[in-house]
Scaffold this motif. Sequence first.
Motif, mmCIF file in Angstrom:
data_model
loop_
_atom_site.group_PDB
_atom_site.id
_atom_site.type_symbol
_atom_site.label_atom_id
_atom_site.label_comp_id
_atom_site.label_asym_id
_atom_site.label_seq_id
_atom_site.Cartn_x
_atom_site.Cartn_y
_atom_site.Cartn_z
ATOM 1 N N ASP A 112 4.192 5.883 -5.250
ATOM 2 C CA ASP A 112 3.925 6.103 -6.451
ATOM 3 C C ASP A 112 3.420 7.473 -6.725
ATOM 4 O O ASP A 112 3.628 7.540 -7.750
ATOM 5 C CB ASP A 112 4.161 4.882 -7.420
ATOM 6 C CG ASP A 112 4.231 4.956 -8.988
ATOM 7 O OD1 ASP A 112 2.769 4.853 -8.604
ATOM 8 O OD2 ASP A 112 5.151 5.263 -9.687
ATOM 9 N N VAL A 165 1.053 -1.300 0.096
ATOM 10 C CA VAL A 165 -0.055 -0.141 0.368
ATOM 11 C C VAL A 165 0.614 1.358 0.269
ATOM 12 O O VAL A 165 0.501 2.339 -0.876
ATOM 13 C CB VAL A 165 -0.841 0.164 1.361
ATOM 14 C CG1 VAL A 165 -1.563 1.205 1.233
ATOM 15 C CG2 VAL A 165 -1.763 -1.082 1.220
ATOM 16 N N PHE A 166 2.146 1.108 0.697
ATOM 17 C CA PHE A 166 3.062 2.269 0.505
ATOM 18 C C PHE A 166 3.122 3.211 -0.573
ATOM 19 O O PHE A 166 3.485 3.476 -0.768
ATOM 20 C CB PHE A 166 3.908 2.340 2.031
ATOM 21 C CG PHE A 166 4.561 3.648 1.655
ATOM 22 C CD1 PHE A 166 6.040 3.316 2.056
ATOM 23 C CD2 PHE A 166 4.045 4.012 2.590
ATOM 24 C CE1 PHE A 166 6.761 4.633 2.034
ATOM 25 C CE2 PHE A 166 4.915 5.965 2.909
ATOM 26 C CZ PHE A 166 6.422 5.834 2.381
ATOM 27 N N LYS A 167 3.763 1.341 -1.180
ATOM 28 C CA LYS A 167 4.526 1.938 -2.206
ATOM 29 C C LYS A 167 3.570 2.250 -3.874
ATOM 30 O O LYS A 167 4.353 3.046 -4.164
ATOM 31 C CB LYS A 167 4.962 0.393 -2.797
ATOM 32 C CG LYS A 167 5.640 0.323 -4.467
ATOM 33 C CD LYS A 167 6.594 -1.175 -4.398
ATOM 34 C CE LYS A 167 5.487 -1.707 -5.047
ATOM 35 N NZ LYS A 167 5.917 -3.210 -5.834
ATOM 36 N N LEU A 168 2.386 2.151 -3.338
ATOM 37 C CA LEU A 168 1.319 2.547 -4.543
ATOM 38 C C LEU A 168 1.024 3.909 -3.854
ATOM 39 O O LEU A 168 0.795 5.079 -5.223
ATOM 40 C CB LEU A 168 0.465 1.236 -4.185
ATOM 41 C CG LEU A 168 -0.559 1.657 -5.093
ATOM 42 C CD1 LEU A 168 0.087 0.466 -6.235
ATOM 43 C CD2 LEU A 168 -2.033 1.084 -5.031
ATOM 44 N N LEU A 169 1.354 4.420 -2.621
ATOM 45 C CA LEU A 169 0.960 5.639 -2.246
ATOM 46 C C LEU A 169 2.219 6.638 -2.690
ATOM 47 O O LEU A 169 1.489 7.841 -3.735
ATOM 48 C CB LEU A 169 0.974 5.904 -1.031
ATOM 49 C CG LEU A 169 0.129 7.213 -0.346
ATOM 50 C CD1 LEU A 169 -0.604 7.555 -1.056
ATOM 51 C CD2 LEU A 169 -0.276 6.806 0.905
#
Lengths: 359, 225
Positions: B124, B118-122
Amino acid sequence: MLYIKTMVKKSKEMIKSKILEVLNDKPLSINKISTEVGSNWSTINELLKILKEENKVREIVTTDKIRVFKLLREDTYFDLPIDKKEREICYYFFDKIRNIWFDIKKKLIGKIEMQKILTDIVEELPSIHILKGLYLFGGMTVLKFDPSQQYSSQFKPKSEHEIEELIRSTIIKDYHDCKNVKQTMMNYYKKKNLSLYLIKEEINSIFTGNLNLDKEKFTDLLSDFLFYSPIKEDASQIVEIISEFVSLTIKLIKKCPKLEEIKYQIFETYNSIWLLVATYNFFDSLTEDTRYRDRREEIYEFYFYSKIKDRIQSSIEYLSHLDDILSRYSDISSETKLQLDNKTKMIRDSFVDMARVRK
Amino acid sequence: MIREVLFLDMGIIVGYANHLKEYNKKFLIDNIDYFCEDSVRLIEKFKNKIFITCDYIINKDLPNFLERRKILREEIRKKLRNNEFKIGMSDKLYQRDVNWGEKVYRLKDFFKEGEREVFKLLLDLDISSELRIKEFKSTVIKEIVIPIREIDTELKSHYFTFTNNYSDSNIIASAIQYHTNNKNITMVTTDVKDMGWKLREWLGIDLKLNNKYKVPDVKYIRDIV
């Protein structure tokens, strides 16, 4: 006359010794030193000047109202204090671990390996209490290990045989197959579930390859690096710096066609930031110890403030250079694209709620 | 009638920044008003027109928006790392930011390594949006009008009494001032329909301002794309 001069000199030497003794536990102001030593302010001031020149003390607070000095210690990290009992315990373990390591591995143990094994072992021995924390390469004690030094100790544990067995079994079980320092560190990080340190190693590995070929992996690692950064409030400035680095670097990954050409600048920035993060980590993990828990602010002020401040400054300068590099790639001709699988794209769609900003 | 010059509000720039090429059915969040597709269609459809916006959006609203997003991302990160952390600790976040942050946090249940992914997506999304905003400013916006210091205080205060929103009143005042001097803009908004009518009605309440200024045509984005 010569006799009187000798008396005065001896007395000064005695006072110098006393100053070093009172500073052993923690830094003190000149007034406090003067009270503890039992000499007047100007004598103490004069002798502190000499001790400064001899590199035995450092002035850490200088204001109109107060001047504070701390002892410089060559054998501890950040000049942190260590009492005699703990020193003896460390010497005992340095000696035992070195010998058993050599017995099993048939080679000499290095600094990093010693610190990993020692911090690993003392966690299994609740009756043995030494100060330790996480620094550049993971766990380590406050006392430095010098491979060239012989260590003997007056510490005599009750369960010496069990301790030896524990050292032996730990080395055999967890570090026997390690061919070098890096493998020892990796095993240690995996055993202790130190995610940030594992990521650090992976990032280091990325830099040894071709960045142009590893863009996606590098991006993932940077994201993880930020994710596993400290979360306490007093680390907020440090986390901002990490966030800025990650953001700048990912933008460079997206926009710069020849990433390999600027690899060195990215690496230097990363290195500077890792040094900062590790310094904070050491401070933070040390102050988890019951002895330091209630003195967190004091420990920071006396032993870490100046180093962290310098490292913040250095990181900011490196970031500024990286930002200059990014500004050269300010022309974007097409939308940047992230390769995502279908499920992730579906989840990502939910983020469009960001479009609502003025309701 | 769509005039030669289109004055874009904040929602269009942010919508453009968050545009996702592959659009899929949203099953996690209900009742969303989104303008990403609309914003991109607007720019494409009227590419022969001139797009402008005001200094207040570029130098106050957008930086404020990006700052809030950074703060929110950090709070989401802390909560992902420690679920006892409460999103909304910073007083710079609006309630809608906090609500959105809570929704993002719950997305972790849909991933195997939930928190990290989730953090990676956020992260990005944030970085891509920043790049898109930069792109928008340099390639789409032709002019930034009405420097903040030149916004008529009386005009913006007048509108503040109706909108109760400091940003909105500055932007409205900027659009009106520019249009009065140039008489060639259509204001495009992601805000409510019939906004132009309301702006005229409110201006009419103050005779002095009504004589001095002219409200531009205001179009709701979904009516023109």
